[in-house]
Design a protein around this motif. Structure first.
Motif, PDB file in Angstrom:
ATOM      1  N   LEU A  40       0.826  -1.206   0.000  1.00  0.00           N
ATOM      2  CA  LEU A  40       0.000   0.000   0.000  1.00  0.00           C
ATOM      3  C   LEU A  40       0.860   1.256   0.000  1.00  0.00           C
ATOM      4  O   LEU A  40       0.539   2.242  -0.670  1.00  0.00           O
ATOM      5  CB  LEU A  40      -0.958  -0.001   1.190  1.00  0.00           C
ATOM      6  N   ALA A  41       1.977   1.219   0.704  1.00  0.00           N
ATOM      7  CA  ALA A  41       2.886   2.378   0.704  1.00  0.00           C
ATOM      8  C   ALA A  41       3.427   2.642  -0.702  1.00  0.00           C
ATOM      9  O   ALA A  41       3.530   3.790  -1.129  1.00  0.00           O
ATOM     10  CB  ALA A  41       4.036   2.153   1.686  1.00  0.00           C
ATOM     11  N   VAL A  42       3.747   1.576  -1.435  1.00  0.00           N
ATOM     12  CA  VAL A  42       4.223   1.729  -2.818  1.00  0.00           C
ATOM     13  C   VAL A  42       3.124   2.333  -3.677  1.00  0.00           C
ATOM     14  O   VAL A  42       3.357   3.264  -4.454  1.00  0.00           O
ATOM     15  CB  VAL A  42       4.690   0.367  -3.386  1.00  0.00           C
ATOM     16  N   LEU A  43       1.912   1.822  -3.553  1.00  0.00           N
ATOM     17  CA  LEU A  43       0.790   2.344  -4.339  1.00  0.00           C
ATOM     18  C   LEU A  43       0.516   3.817  -4.028  1.00  0.00           C
ATOM     19  O   LEU A  43       0.267   4.613  -4.935  1.00  0.00           O
ATOM     20  CB  LEU A  43      -0.461   1.499  -4.089  1.00  0.00           C
ATOM     21  N   LYS A  44       0.591   4.180  -2.766  1.00  0.00           N
ATOM     22  CA  LYS A  44       0.381   5.586  -2.381  1.00  0.00           C
ATOM     23  C   LYS A  44       1.451   6.483  -2.994  1.00  0.00           C
ATOM     24  O   LYS A  44       1.165   7.595  -3.435  1.00  0.00           O
ATOM     25  CB  LYS A  44       0.402   5.735  -0.857  1.00  0.00           C
ATOM     26  N   ARG A  45       2.678   5.999  -3.019  1.00  0.00           N
ATOM     27  CA  ARG A  45       3.768   6.802  -3.580  1.00  0.00           C
ATOM     28  C   ARG A  45       3.668   6.921  -5.103  1.00  0.00           C
ATOM     29  O   ARG A  45       4.126   7.894  -5.688  1.00  0.00           O
ATOM     30  CB  ARG A  45       5.116   6.201  -3.185  1.00  0.00           C
ATOM     31  N   MET A  46       3.068   5.942  -5.749  1.00  0.00           N
ATOM     32  CA  MET A  46       2.927   5.972  -7.201  1.00  0.00           C
ATOM     33  C   MET A  46       1.722   6.786  -7.665  1.00  0.00           C
ATOM     34  O   MET A  46       1.658   7.202  -8.814  1.00  0.00           O
ATOM     35  CB  MET A  46       2.810   4.539  -7.749  1.00  0.00           C
ATOM     36  N   HIS A  47       0.772   7.023  -6.784  1.00  0.00           N
ATOM     37  CA  HIS A  47      -0.466   7.719  -7.146  1.00  0.00           C
ATOM     38  C   HIS A  47      -0.246   9.071  -7.840  1.00  0.00           C
ATOM     39  O   HIS A  47      -0.895   9.344  -8.860  1.00  0.00           O
ATOM     40  CB  HIS A  47      -1.359   7.884  -5.911  1.00  0.00           C
ATOM     41  N   PRO A  48       0.642   9.930  -7.386  1.00  0.00           N
ATOM     42  CA  PRO A  48       0.821  11.232  -8.045  1.00  0.00           C
ATOM     43  C   PRO A  48       1.370  11.148  -9.474  1.00  0.00           C
ATOM     44  O   PRO A  48       1.310  12.123 -10.206  1.00  0.00           O
ATOM     45  CB  PRO A  48       1.832  11.959  -7.152  1.00  0.00           C
ATOM     46  N   PHE A  49       1.878   9.995  -9.887  1.00  0.00           N
ATOM     47  CA  PHE A  49       2.488   9.863 -11.208  1.00  0.00           C
ATOM     48  C   PHE A  49       1.476   9.493 -12.301  1.00  0.00           C
ATOM     49  O   PHE A  49       1.860   9.196 -13.419  1.00  0.00           O
ATOM     50  CB  PHE A  49       3.630   8.843 -11.172  1.00  0.00           C
ATOM     51  N   ASP A  50       0.189   9.511 -11.981  1.00  0.00           N
ATOM     52  CA  ASP A  50      -0.877   9.278 -12.957  1.00  0.00           C
ATOM     53  C   ASP A  50      -0.719   7.929 -13.657  1.00  0.00           C
ATOM     54  O   ASP A  50      -0.788   7.835 -14.880  1.00  0.00           O
ATOM     55  CB  ASP A  50      -0.934  10.423 -13.974  1.00  0.00           C
ATOM     56  N   CYS A  51      -0.499   6.886 -12.857  1.00  0.00           N
ATOM     57  CA  CYS A  51      -0.402   5.515 -13.370  1.00  0.00           C
ATOM     58  C   CYS A  51      -1.748   4.822 -13.182  1.00  0.00           C
ATOM     59  O   CYS A  51      -2.572   5.253 -12.392  1.00  0.00           O
ATOM     60  CB  CYS A  51       0.618   4.698 -12.577  1.00  0.00           C
ATOM     61  N   HIS A  52      -1.929   3.719 -13.881  1.00  0.00           N
ATOM     62  CA  HIS A  52      -3.068   2.851 -13.634  1.00  0.00           C
ATOM     63  C   HIS A  52      -2.622   1.885 -12.537  1.00  0.00           C
ATOM     64  O   HIS A  52      -1.828   0.977 -12.796  1.00  0.00           O
ATOM     65  CB  HIS A  52      -3.461   2.093 -14.899  1.00  0.00           C
ATOM     66  N   LEU A  53      -3.102   2.095 -11.319  1.00  0.00           N
ATOM     67  CA  LEU A  53      -2.618   1.330 -10.175  1.00  0.00           C
ATOM     68  C   LEU A  53      -3.490   0.106  -9.924  1.00  0.00           C
ATOM     69  O   LEU A  53      -4.715   0.198  -9.860  1.00  0.00           O
ATOM     70  CB  LEU A  53      -2.586   2.207  -8.928  1.00  0.00           C
ATOM     71  N   ASN A  54      -2.841  -1.039  -9.795  1.00  0.00           N
ATOM     72  CA  ASN A  54      -3.502  -2.320  -9.574  1.00  0.00           C
ATOM     73  C   ASN A  54      -2.885  -3.005  -8.374  1.00  0.00           C
ATOM     74  O   ASN A  54      -1.704  -2.821  -8.087  1.00  0.00           O
ATOM     75  CB  ASN A  54      -3.314  -3.230 -10.796  1.00  0.00           C
ATOM     76  N   TYR A  55      -3.698  -3.831  -7.706  1.00  0.00           N
ATOM     77  CA  TYR A  55      -3.141  -4.653  -6.640  1.00  0.00           C
ATOM     78  C   TYR A  55      -3.877  -5.979  -6.586  1.00  0.00           C
ATOM     79  O   TYR A  55      -5.043  -6.084  -6.961  1.00  0.00           O
ATOM     80  CB  TYR A  55      -3.186  -3.944  -5.287  1.00  0.00           C
ATOM     81  N   CYS A  56      -3.171  -6.980  -6.155  1.00  0.00           N
ATOM     82  CA  CYS A  56      -3.712  -8.318  -5.980  1.00  0.00           C
ATOM     83  C   CYS A  56      -3.488  -8.709  -4.529  1.00  0.00           C
ATOM     84  O   CYS A  56      -2.374  -8.594  -4.018  1.00  0.00           O
ATOM     85  CB  CYS A  56      -2.985  -9.282  -6.924  1.00  0.00           C
ATOM     86  N   ASP A  57      -4.544  -9.137  -3.882  1.00  0.00           N
ATOM     87  CA  ASP A  57      -4.434  -9.496  -2.473  1.00  0.00           C
ATOM     88  C   ASP A  57      -5.587 -10.430  -2.114  1.00  0.00           C
ATOM     89  O   ASP A  57      -6.647 -10.395  -2.757  1.00  0.00           O
ATOM     90  CB  ASP A  57      -4.485  -8.238  -1.603  1.00  0.00           C
ATOM     91  N   ARG A  58      -5.389 -11.239  -1.102  1.00  0.00           N
ATOM     92  CA  ARG A  58      -6.481 -12.087  -0.612  1.00  0.00           C
ATOM     93  C   ARG A  58      -7.570 -11.246   0.014  1.00  0.00           C
ATOM     94  O   ARG A  58      -8.737 -11.604  -0.001  1.00  0.00           O
ATOM     95  CB  ARG A  58      -5.977 -13.096   0.411  1.00  0.00           C
ATOM     96  N   HIS A  59      -7.173 -10.114   0.584  1.00  0.00           N
ATOM     97  CA  HIS A  59      -8.120  -9.244   1.275  1.00  0.00           C
ATOM     98  C   HIS A  59      -8.211  -7.910   0.546  1.00  0.00           C
ATOM     99  O   HIS A  59      -7.197  -7.251   0.328  1.00  0.00           O
ATOM    100  CB  HIS A  59      -7.671  -9.009   2.724  1.00  0.00           C
TER     101      HIS A  59
END
Length: 81
Positions: A40-59
């Motif tokens: 989640l920390a990586v995703l938060k840091r990538m958010h300002p770069f206007d990427c298509h953010l994806n994650y895979c998790d059991r929860h």
């Protein structure tokens, strides 16, 4: 770090001269396997770069977090392809 420092000390400030390999992530698909503390920390840091953010998790993360960071959830990594 050292080569870039030398470029700046020498009076140059052309960013292309300072980086040997750089990637413009704007518009790219970026994802993490798991969205725990680190993912989640990586995703938060990538958010300002206007990427298509994806994650895979059991929860799945709470929907307000998904909306805030414009995240796409994948239940299984095989679906991400």
């Amino acid at each position: 770090y050292i080569p870039s420092h030398e470029v700046v000390k020498g009076g140059g400030w052309n960013i292309a001269d300072c980086v040997q390999r750089a990637y413009d992530v704007e518009g790219m698909k970026v994802g993490t396997v798991a969205a725990g503390r680190i993912g989640l920390a990586v995703l938060k840091r990538m958010h300002p770069f206007d990427c298509h953010l994806n994650y895979c998790d059991r929860h799945r993360l709470p929907l307000d977090i998904e909306k805030k960071y414009n995240l796409t959830y994948w239940g299984k990594c095989a679906q991400c392809g």
